[in-house]
Design an enzyme around this catalytic site. Structure first.
Site, short mmCIF file in Angstrom:
data_model
loop_
_atom_site.label_atom_id
_atom_site.label_comp_id
_atom_site.label_asym_id
_atom_site.label_seq_id
_atom_site.Cartn_x
_atom_site.Cartn_y
_atom_site.Cartn_z
N SER A 128 0.77 -1.11 -0.16
CA SER A 128 -0.10 -0.11 -0.02
C SER A 128 0.95 1.25 -0.12
O SER A 128 2.11 1.36 -0.05
CB SER A 128 -1.15 -0.11 1.31
N LYS A 129 0.10 2.32 -0.05
CA LYS A 129 0.91 3.72 0.00
C LYS A 129 2.00 4.04 0.79
O LYS A 129 3.02 4.47 0.74
CB LYS A 129 -0.29 4.76 -0.04
N ARG A 130 1.88 3.49 2.04
CA ARG A 130 2.79 3.55 3.16
C ARG A 130 3.98 2.98 2.98
O ARG A 130 4.93 3.23 3.44
CB ARG A 130 2.20 3.30 4.69
#
Ligand code: GLU
Length: 482
Positions: free
Chosen positions: A254-256
């Site tokens: 994911s984005k993180r």
């Protein structure tokens, strides 16, 4: 096998996630390998989150990757339209058919009322699985009349058969969905728009899709879809569920974890062929274990039997490494062209400066490209040819201390008298000076590099001298006389 027809069916609600891009690529490779059709279908029935702008961007990104579709938006095809928002009448017609056949039913209730039914079920200790009896109060003739007077439409629920389903998945093998794991579900909303599972089945059937290759996050949808195929007595396509892409820490990517969209990687300066190569190896491997390969080679060798059933790990360092390989091996004209916007936006050179010095620019890019993994790293590396370096007194003093002052003086004169500033003539001049003075070569080259660029390391020195140009080289050597 009849003619293969596969589809990529994105929802235009954001950037193209690398997982989506991999799904698109696998469908593309499968279609091309089997001489079939790669269909692009836009699943845009979530009107609030979808937009035309995002759709355009999605199509452009797919084309940037080189994944051209055979049927779909922009080009049309025999099974169109290819946007779900343009197919709503078809879904309505089929939903009504199921109602007539007693396989679906209309519920005259608001979303809040449906929620209340769910809460009631949960409160009574039952799983939140709907069945027709739960909606009795919302299927009365009075309700129906009220709705039609107000010009409103009911919600259509699908009657989920209470039985188990089996799937022979082409990647995961035999899968059994146990009886009673889900209840009845909505297929058509009161606004006339279909739910994904319903639209997907209608379209895959209508577009004669033979294989559905998608992420295994859709497995629970596949159960619903199998039941809908059965209700229509349609033959389902073959399914191949690809495992999710995980981050190195084992969690869902994911984005993180940093950049996760193709657009972001493109911005960083990943080449499309490197992106494709990297994506292909997320969950698939070449029969001979090859790592670097062209799209053509992938098409030749791709098949589902080499798609792993376990999850693939997204290692961004491998992507960068691979990109470095592609940058090194790419045609220099193309790399120079790709580097141009990065150099302009860094402020290092203007477009005009690049264009009027195009031959020089290509050589400069060529000199530094082996030291980068991303196009965006090129301006920093090109600085040595453009910006005036900081040549500290310390550097000048150390050259003098090494007894190189006279040597470099001679070199300066030799450079000055070169007729044609070219690599061979520069090499000649250096060779002659080194012959005249018996100096330590290592010291000579190291000091020369420092004096000319202010750096300890860099591209091949004679090439640097050539690319700096005579004017800069002479003036930097003259620092020894100041
Ligand atoms: N629109 C769905 C998605 O983007 C398509 C899934 C499918 O391939 O059926 O996840």
């Amino acid at each position: 096998m009849g003619r293969v027809r596969v589809r990529f069916a994105p929802s235009p609600t954001g950037y193209l996630h690398v997982g989506g891009a991999r799904t698109a690529l696998m469908n593309y490779l499968f279609a091309r390998h089997h001489g079939g059709a790669f269909v692009l279908r836009i699943e845009d029935t979530d009107m609030e989150r979808s937009s035309k702008g995002l759709e355009e961007q999605l199509l452009d990104t797919l084309l940037w990757l080189g994944l051209e579709w055979d049927e779909g938006p922009r080009i049309g095809g025999a099974y169109g339209p290819y946007r779900q928002s343009e197919r709503v009448n078809l879904y309505k017609k089929y939903a009504e058919e199921l109602v007539k056949a007693g396989k679906a039913y209309k519920v005259y209730a608001t979303p809040e009322e449906i929620d209340q039914v769910r809460e009631r079920l949960v409160a009574s200790g039952k799983p939140p699985h709907f069945s027709a009896e739960d909606f009795r109060e919302f299927t009365t003739p009075e309700r129906e009349k009220e709705y039609s007077e107000r010009g409103e439409n009911p919600v259509i629920f699908f009657k989920m058969p209470r039985k188990s389903y089996r799937l022979a998945d082409l990647i995961k093998g035999e899968i059994t969905f146990k009886e009673g794991s889900i209840g009845d579900f909505v297929i058509l909303r009161s606004n006339g728009l279909p739910i994904y599972n319903f639209a997907c089945v209608v379209d895959d059937h209508d577009m004669e899709i033979t294989h559905v290759i998608r992420g295994d996050d859709h497995l629970s949808n596949t159960l619903r879809q199998l039941a809908i195929y059965e209700a229509f007595e349609w033959r389902p396509p073959k399914f191949a569920h690809v495992s999710m892409i995980l981050a190195p820490d084992g969690s869902k990517l994911s984005k993180r974890h940093g950049a996760v969209s193709v657009e972001e990687f493109a911005k960083q300066g990943i080449l499309p062929e490197a992106m494709i190569n990297f994506l292909a190896l997320l969950g698939w491997s070449h029969p001979k274990g090859k790592e670097i390969m062209s799209l053509r080679e992938m098409i030749e060798t791709f098949d589902l039997d080499r798609v792993h059933s376990s999850s693939a790990v997204f290692d961004v360092r491998k992507l960068y490494w691979m990109n470095g390989v592609y940058i090194r091996n790419c045609d220099i004209d193309r790399i120079a062209q790709l580097a141009t916007p990065y150099v302009i936006s860094s402020g290092l050179m203007t477009e005009e400066q690049i264009n009027t010095n195009m031959r020089w620019f290509k050589k400069a890019v060529d000199a530094v490209r082996s030291s980068v993994e991303l196009l965006s790293e090129l301006p920093e590396k090109l600085k040595i040819f453009v910006e005036e370096p900081e040549i500290s007194e310390e550097i000048v003093d150390s050259v003098k201390e090494k007894g190189l002052r006279q040597v470099f003086q001679e070199l300066r004169d030799a450079f000055e008298s070169i007729e044609n500033w070219a690599p061979e003539a520069i090499a000649e001049a250096v060779k002659k000076v080194l012959k005249d003075f018996k100096v330590n070569r290592k010291d000579f080259y190291k000091s020369l590099r420092k004096l000319l660029t202010g750096m300890e390391e860099g591209p091949e020195l004679l090439n640097v001298i050539y690319l700096l140009g005579r004017g800069k080289v002479l003036s930097r050597l003259e620092k020894l006389n100041q």
